[in-house]
Enzyme design. Structure first.
Site, short mmCIF file in Angstrom:
data_model
loop_
_atom_site.label_atom_id
_atom_site.label_comp_id
_atom_site.label_asym_id
_atom_site.label_seq_id
_atom_site.Cartn_x
_atom_site.Cartn_y
_atom_site.Cartn_z
N LYS A 1 0.85 -1.20 0.00
CA LYS A 1 0.00 0.00 0.00
C LYS A 1 0.88 1.25 0.00
CE LYS A 1 -3.38 2.49 2.72
NZ LYS A 1 -4.23 2.54 3.92
N GLU B 1 10.73 -4.42 4.53
CA GLU B 1 10.91 -5.82 4.12
C GLU B 1 10.53 -6.00 2.65
OE1 GLU B 1 9.28 -4.66 6.79
OE2 GLU B 1 9.03 -6.20 8.33
N GLY C 1 -4.61 -1.59 5.10
CA GLY C 1 -3.80 -2.70 4.59
C GLY C 1 -4.43 -4.06 4.86
N ARG C 2 -4.91 -4.27 6.09
CA ARG C 2 -5.45 -5.59 6.44
C ARG C 2 -6.84 -5.83 5.88
NH1 ARG C 2 -4.18 -2.44 10.65
NH2 ARG C 2 -5.82 -1.58 11.98
N GLU D 1 -4.20 -6.57 15.10
CA GLU D 1 -3.69 -5.27 14.66
C GLU D 1 -4.80 -4.22 14.74
OE1 GLU D 1 -0.29 -4.86 11.63
OE2 GLU D 1 -1.98 -4.16 10.45
N HIS E 1 -4.57 -33.07 17.95
CA HIS E 1 -3.42 -33.88 18.39
C HIS E 1 -2.28 -33.00 18.86
CE1 HIS E 1 -5.41 -37.50 16.97
NE2 HIS E 1 -5.88 -36.70 16.02
N LYS F 1 9.38 -0.54 13.54
CA LYS F 1 9.98 -0.13 12.26
C LYS F 1 11.02 0.96 12.50
CE LYS F 1 5.85 -0.70 9.33
NZ LYS F 1 4.88 0.02 8.54
O1 F6P Z 1 2.02 -4.35 9.89
C1 F6P Z 1 1.89 -2.97 9.64
C2 F6P Z 1 1.41 -2.72 8.25
O2 F6P Z 1 1.33 -1.36 8.08
C3 F6P Z 1 0.08 -3.40 7.95
O3 F6P Z 1 -1.01 -2.71 8.42
C4 F6P Z 1 0.16 -3.57 6.49
O4 F6P Z 1 -0.76 -4.52 6.04
C5 F6P Z 1 1.59 -4.00 6.32
O5 F6P Z 1 2.31 -3.24 7.27
C6 F6P Z 1 2.17 -3.80 4.95
O6 F6P Z 1 2.12 -2.47 4.55
P1 F6P Z 1 2.28 -2.06 3.04
O7 F6P Z 1 1.18 -2.67 2.27
O8 F6P Z 1 2.25 -0.56 3.02
O9 F6P Z 1 3.62 -2.56 2.56
#
Ligand code: F6P
Length: 511
Positions: free
Chosen positions: A187, A193, A251-252, A337, A368, A477
């Protein structure tokens, strides 16, 4: 209360505490709830103005107050004319901006589905590599896994999320640049990462003979697509093809947007639309059904009941479906979250507890592993069974066995056992919810996920928190960025002894 007595005392208990929502039958009768309790919880919802808060979301108000954003993921699955949401009088009050947003949603959706169909037809592309994390990974991954019987492209899908190079490295060993399409899903297009994974994938592509010149056959332009709200950052990265979305999609909650491209490539445009339709049916139910017959409302209130009145600190999700094997991971982000917060929307420290720990594994595997503790441990942990009436095309006898196990576990948790001696006895009276879908098809899955989104909204609204920000994640972060900078400058002034020693060990290992 005692569930066993409650069933004996009230022959209508099952009927009063079960509900048929779109695509989902929910049996709440094995919960530590009476119809009186439900009545009191409905009063609590009235006192905390849940319906007004829900309507503010439907009106497109900036209910994500810390980021000053509307929350409109539900608009991503709303038909052009508003569909069943037109039943809500609130929709009559939609602003021009909301109507314009709906038109844009459909423009982008059409473009995304057209691209998905092109990729599906392209026999030269055999592998789709989605690079993204959190909401830009878990939603597409859970859906592509869940709908594996609907994946008809003959392509391989890879989901790379972890910054651990093993994950990307293993995928890159399996694919060839000529036949791979990379989807860079972020987003913000700034998540560390994802950016590192994307840069490494790009470098690998160039090293394997790829080109930065869009005219070339093996170009970044033809083999990378960005899914993002940050079109400029994607262009700066060198990606020409971008599918966009909007800051009002959290995002979620984004699998319904351009982030869903891998899903659309996997199952095709008609089935993707069917998933949106299923979610929309649940939206219409949530936004229009009276509170007492509203499943997300009742489940959200049950969550508040268990967390604040019964003091249960976790909830176990047990999908009895191999297809739903990643659902718990997805729901962990969605619920923890969203609702793992301790101050209200206006900054007051909350006197009550919010999100429980969400955990679990598919059944019967979980039986199990950790079910022992659910039956005989000291903590009461409500369990959520998710099962399918129809198991699809494989080995019907297995499906009977699978679902009978789920039903038996729910029964065992409630009944317990008291005739075998202390070591073998189980206390029983342990609560569970049973969610039953007809089958794991796109529409039912869409409805199930939308059900969870709205349920989380309801508990967050009762608690008065902002379920749509995630400032806690930002802190980690920020500190990771600071440690990178300190490592570069070798400046450890003021750093605690534990952090310093771990950084020194890392440096030693790296030589
Ligand atoms: O975990 C934090 C967060 O901001 C989430 O809300 C989001 O889904 C994820 O990092 C990835 O963010 P982006 O889509 O901006 O890379």
């Amino acid at each position: 209360m005692d569930l066993r007595q409650a069933f004996k005392a009230d022959p209508a208990r099952l009927q009063a505490l079960s509900i048929n929502a779109p695509h989902v039958f929910a049996d709440l009768s094995k919960n530590l709830l009476s119809t009186d309790t439900e009545g009191l919880l409905q009063e609590l919802a009235e006192q905390t103005h849940v319906v007004a808060q829900r309507n503010a979301m439907l009106l497109g108000e900036a209910i994500n107050c810390t980021e000053d954003r509307a929350v409109m993921h539900w608009l991503l699955r709303t038909p052009v004319q508003g569909g069943a949401l037109q039943q809500s009088p609130v929709v009559q009050g939609w602003s021009g901006a909301t109507r314009a947003a709906l038109a844009q949603v459909h423009e982008t959706l059409d473009a995304m589905l057209e691209l998905a169909e092109q990729v599906r037809q392209d026999e030269g592309i055999t592998d789709i590599v989605n690079i993204g994390i959190g909401g830009s990974h878990l939603g597409p991954e859970v859906v592509v896994n869940a709908l594996e019987d609907w994946v008809d492209t003959g392509k391989n899908f890879h989901f790379v999320s972890n910054v651990d190079g093993h994950e990307l490295g293993h995928v890159l060993r399996k694919v060839r640049p000529q036949s791979t399409l990379f989807l860079i899903a972020s987003k913000s297009f700034t998540t560390a990462e994802t950016m590192l994974n994307a840069r490494s994938a790009r470098q690998w592509f160039l090293e394997q003979g790829g080109s930065e010149n869009p005219q070339d056959e093996l170009s970044i332009d033809k083999h990378f697509v960005a899914l993002t709200t940050n079109v400029k950052a994607a262009a700066d990265f060198g990606i020409g093809r971008t599918l966009g979305f909007w800051d009002w999609v959290g995002g979620r909650f984004s699998l319904w947007s351009a982030i869903g491209l891998p899903i659309a490539i996997a199952i095709g445009a008609p089935q993707f639309r069917s998933m949106l339709d299923g979610a929309h049916a649940m939206d219409a139910h949530f936004f229009t059904a009276p509170a007492a017959q509203n499943l997300p409302m009742r489940l959200g209130l049950l969550d508040v009941w268990y967390r604040d009145f019964c003091h249960f600190s976790s909830r176990c999700i047990a999908p009895y479906s191999h297809g739903l094997r990643r659902l718990t991971a997805y729901l962990q982000q969605l619920e923890m979250e969203s609702n793992g917060k301790s101050v209200t929307r206006d900054g007051q420290v909350l006197a009550v507890r919010t999100a429980p720990v969400i955990w679990g594994e598919p059944g019967t595997n979980g039986q199990h592993a950790f079910f022992q503790m659910l039956h005989q441990g000291q903590d009461v942990i409500p369990v959520e069974f998710i099962a399918l009436s129809d198991g699809g095309k494989y080995l019907g006898a297995h499906h009977q066995s699978l679902v009978i196990n789920a039903i038996a576990q729910a029964q065992a948790l409630m009944l317990g056992r008291s005739d075998e001696g202390a070591a073998k006895d189980c206390p029983g009276n342990r609560p569970s919810t049973f969610l039953l879908l007809q089958q794991l098809d796109p529409a039912s899955l869409g409805a199930l996920i939308a059900l969870y989104e709205h349920r989380i909204f309801v508990s967050g609204a009762v608690w008065g928190i902002n379920s749509f920000d995630q400032w806690g994640v930002e802190l980690g972060k920020k500190l990771a960025t600071q440690l990178h900078a300190r490592q570069q400058s070798n400046d450890w002034e003021g750093v605690d002894a534990s952090t310093l020693s771990l950084m020194q060990r890392l440096a030693q290992a790296a030589g």
